[in-house]
Design a protein around this motif. Structure first.
Motif, PDB file in Angstrom:
ATOM      1  N   MET A 172       0.779  -1.037   0.059  1.00  0.00           N
ATOM      2  CA  MET A 172      -0.110   0.136   0.121  1.00  0.00           C
ATOM      3  C   MET A 172       0.935   1.168  -0.001  1.00  0.00           C
ATOM      4  N   ASN A 173       1.984   1.456   0.755  1.00  0.00           N
ATOM      5  CA  ASN A 173       2.971   2.495   0.784  1.00  0.00           C
ATOM      6  C   ASN A 173       3.530   2.770  -0.714  1.00  0.00           C
ATOM      7  N   ILE A 174       3.874   1.755  -1.161  1.00  0.00           N
ATOM      8  CA  ILE A 174       4.451   1.592  -2.596  1.00  0.00           C
ATOM      9  C   ILE A 174       3.637   2.202  -3.551  1.00  0.00           C
ATOM     10  N   ALA A 175       2.331   1.606  -3.345  1.00  0.00           N
ATOM     11  CA  ALA A 175       1.268   1.999  -4.368  1.00  0.00           C
ATOM     12  C   ALA A 175       1.022   3.709  -4.206  1.00  0.00           C
ATOM     13  N   ILE A 176       1.343   4.242  -3.071  1.00  0.00           N
ATOM     14  CA  ILE A 176       1.159   5.702  -2.887  1.00  0.00           C
ATOM     15  C   ILE A 176       2.240   6.309  -3.562  1.00  0.00           C
ATOM     16  N   VAL A 177       3.272   6.046  -3.349  1.00  0.00           N
ATOM     17  CA  VAL A 177       4.641   6.583  -3.720  1.00  0.00           C
ATOM     18  C   VAL A 177       4.447   6.443  -5.518  1.00  0.00           C
ATOM     19  N   LEU A 178       4.163   5.249  -5.912  1.00  0.00           N
ATOM     20  CA  LEU A 178       4.204   5.284  -7.351  1.00  0.00           C
ATOM     21  C   LEU A 178       2.896   5.920  -7.926  1.00  0.00           C
ATOM     22  N   SER A 179       1.876   6.169  -7.139  1.00  0.00           N
ATOM     23  CA  SER A 179       0.651   7.125  -7.611  1.00  0.00           C
ATOM     24  C   SER A 179       1.287   8.516  -7.757  1.00  0.00           C
ATOM     25  N   PHE A 180       1.970   8.870  -7.030  1.00  0.00           N
ATOM     26  CA  PHE A 180       2.586  10.380  -7.247  1.00  0.00           C
ATOM     27  C   PHE A 180       3.557  10.559  -8.324  1.00  0.00           C
ATOM     28  N   LEU A 181       4.313   9.288  -8.561  1.00  0.00           N
ATOM     29  CA  LEU A 181       5.210   9.466  -9.794  1.00  0.00           C
ATOM     30  C   LEU A 181       4.293   9.393 -11.068  1.00  0.00           C
ATOM     31  N   PHE A 182       3.240   8.613 -10.968  1.00  0.00           N
ATOM     32  CA  PHE A 182       2.179   8.789 -12.257  1.00  0.00           C
ATOM     33  C   PHE A 182       1.652   9.972 -12.419  1.00  0.00           C
ATOM     34  N   CYS A 183       1.412  10.523 -11.158  1.00  0.00           N
ATOM     35  CA  CYS A 183       0.800  11.769 -11.124  1.00  0.00           C
ATOM     36  C   CYS A 183       1.651  12.992 -11.929  1.00  0.00           C
ATOM     37  N   ALA A 184       2.828  12.921 -11.690  1.00  0.00           N
ATOM     38  CA  ALA A 184       3.800  13.862 -12.360  1.00  0.00           C
ATOM     39  C   ALA A 184       3.931  13.428 -13.949  1.00  0.00           C
ATOM     40  N   VAL A 185       3.710  12.106 -14.105  1.00  0.00           N
ATOM     41  CA  VAL A 185       3.647  11.782 -15.639  1.00  0.00           C
ATOM     42  C   VAL A 185       2.559  12.132 -16.563  1.00  0.00           C
ATOM     43  N   LEU A 186       1.387  12.067 -15.582  1.00  0.00           N
ATOM     44  CA  LEU A 186       0.274  12.588 -16.402  1.00  0.00           C
ATOM     45  C   LEU A 186       0.259  14.098 -16.318  1.00  0.00           C
ATOM     46  N   LEU A 187       0.754  14.864 -15.420  1.00  0.00           N
ATOM     47  CA  LEU A 187       0.779  16.276 -15.567  1.00  0.00           C
ATOM     48  C   LEU A 187       1.784  16.735 -16.546  1.00  0.00           C
ATOM     49  N   TYR A 188       2.807  15.979 -16.698  1.00  0.00           N
ATOM     50  CA  TYR A 188       3.517  16.269 -18.020  1.00  0.00           C
ATOM     51  C   TYR A 188       2.726  15.941 -19.204  1.00  0.00           C
ATOM     52  N   LEU A 189       2.389  15.037 -19.425  1.00  0.00           N
ATOM     53  CA  LEU A 189       1.415  14.964 -20.633  1.00  0.00           C
ATOM     54  C   LEU A 189       0.311  15.841 -21.068  1.00  0.00           C
ATOM     55  N   ILE A 190      -0.445  16.338 -19.842  1.00  0.00           N
ATOM     56  CA  ILE A 190      -1.406  17.448 -20.061  1.00  0.00           C
ATOM     57  C   ILE A 190      -0.633  18.613 -20.356  1.00  0.00           C
ATOM     58  N   LEU A 191       0.481  18.981 -19.676  1.00  0.00           N
ATOM     59  CA  LEU A 191       0.984  19.998 -19.967  1.00  0.00           C
ATOM     60  C   LEU A 191       1.764  20.201 -21.580  1.00  0.00           C
ATOM     61  N   THR A 192       2.232  19.100 -22.098  1.00  0.00           N
ATOM     62  CA  THR A 192       2.768  18.891 -23.333  1.00  0.00           C
ATOM     63  C   THR A 192       1.390  19.032 -24.409  1.00  0.00           C
ATOM     64  N   LYS A 193       0.314  18.477 -23.831  1.00  0.00           N
ATOM     65  CA  LYS A 193      -0.693  18.612 -24.889  1.00  0.00           C
ATOM     66  C   LYS A 193      -1.253  19.795 -24.909  1.00  0.00           C
TER      67      LYS A 193
END
Length: 141
Positions: free
Chosen positions: A10-31
């Motif tokens: 569960m703790n690793i899932a939370i950390v990975l969710s923030f990494l996935f958040c950064a990737v999605l924010l990058y995709l949103i901004l580049t779009k």
């Protein structure tokens, strides 16, 4: 048997969710045609300023930081090319995370409501809004 490792998972899932958040924010901004170097810095900055970082202390279910950026990214993809597949993916994301916490359901409902309101204001045509809403009909059932 993974029951001994559930807290770590569960703790690793939370950390990975923030990494996935950064990737999605990058995709949103580049779009949105932001320069890639600035999109990288902005995505990391926005992710680090997310209030979801404080949620594991008391509201564990609210600590998944990628849900709202994922819905925004999917809405941007839907704006490019409306399809039943994208609306179904949005429906599944809202359904799954809405069951985890109603906060996600409320925020997603507001995002989609604002999306259709601005679509109407931009096009000033009910016909266009209804055509786009028809793609979201699977969400209503």
């Amino acid at each position: 048997d993974i029951s001994e490792h559930t807290i770590a998972i569960m703790n690793i899932a939370i950390v990975l969710s923030f990494l996935f958040c950064a990737v999605l924010l990058y995709l949103i901004l580049t779009k949105l045609k932001v320069a890639p170097w600035f999109a990288t810095l902005a995505a990391l900055g926005i992710m680090l300023m997310s209030p979801q970082h404080f949620r594991p202390i008391a509201h564990y279910a609210l600590s998944y930081g990628f849900v709202i950026p994922l819905i925004i990214y999917l809405l941007l993809r839907f704006e490019e090319k409306p399809s039943y597949l994208i609306s179904a993916i949005i429906g599944v994301v809202i359904g799954v995370y809405g069951l985890i916490h109603m906060y996600y359901l409320a925020i997603a409902g507001m995002l989609i409501g604002w999306y259709f309101l601005f679509t109407f204001l931009r096009n000033k045509s009910w016909k266009e809004v209804i055509r786009k809403y028809a793609e979201f009909l699977p969400l209503d059932f």
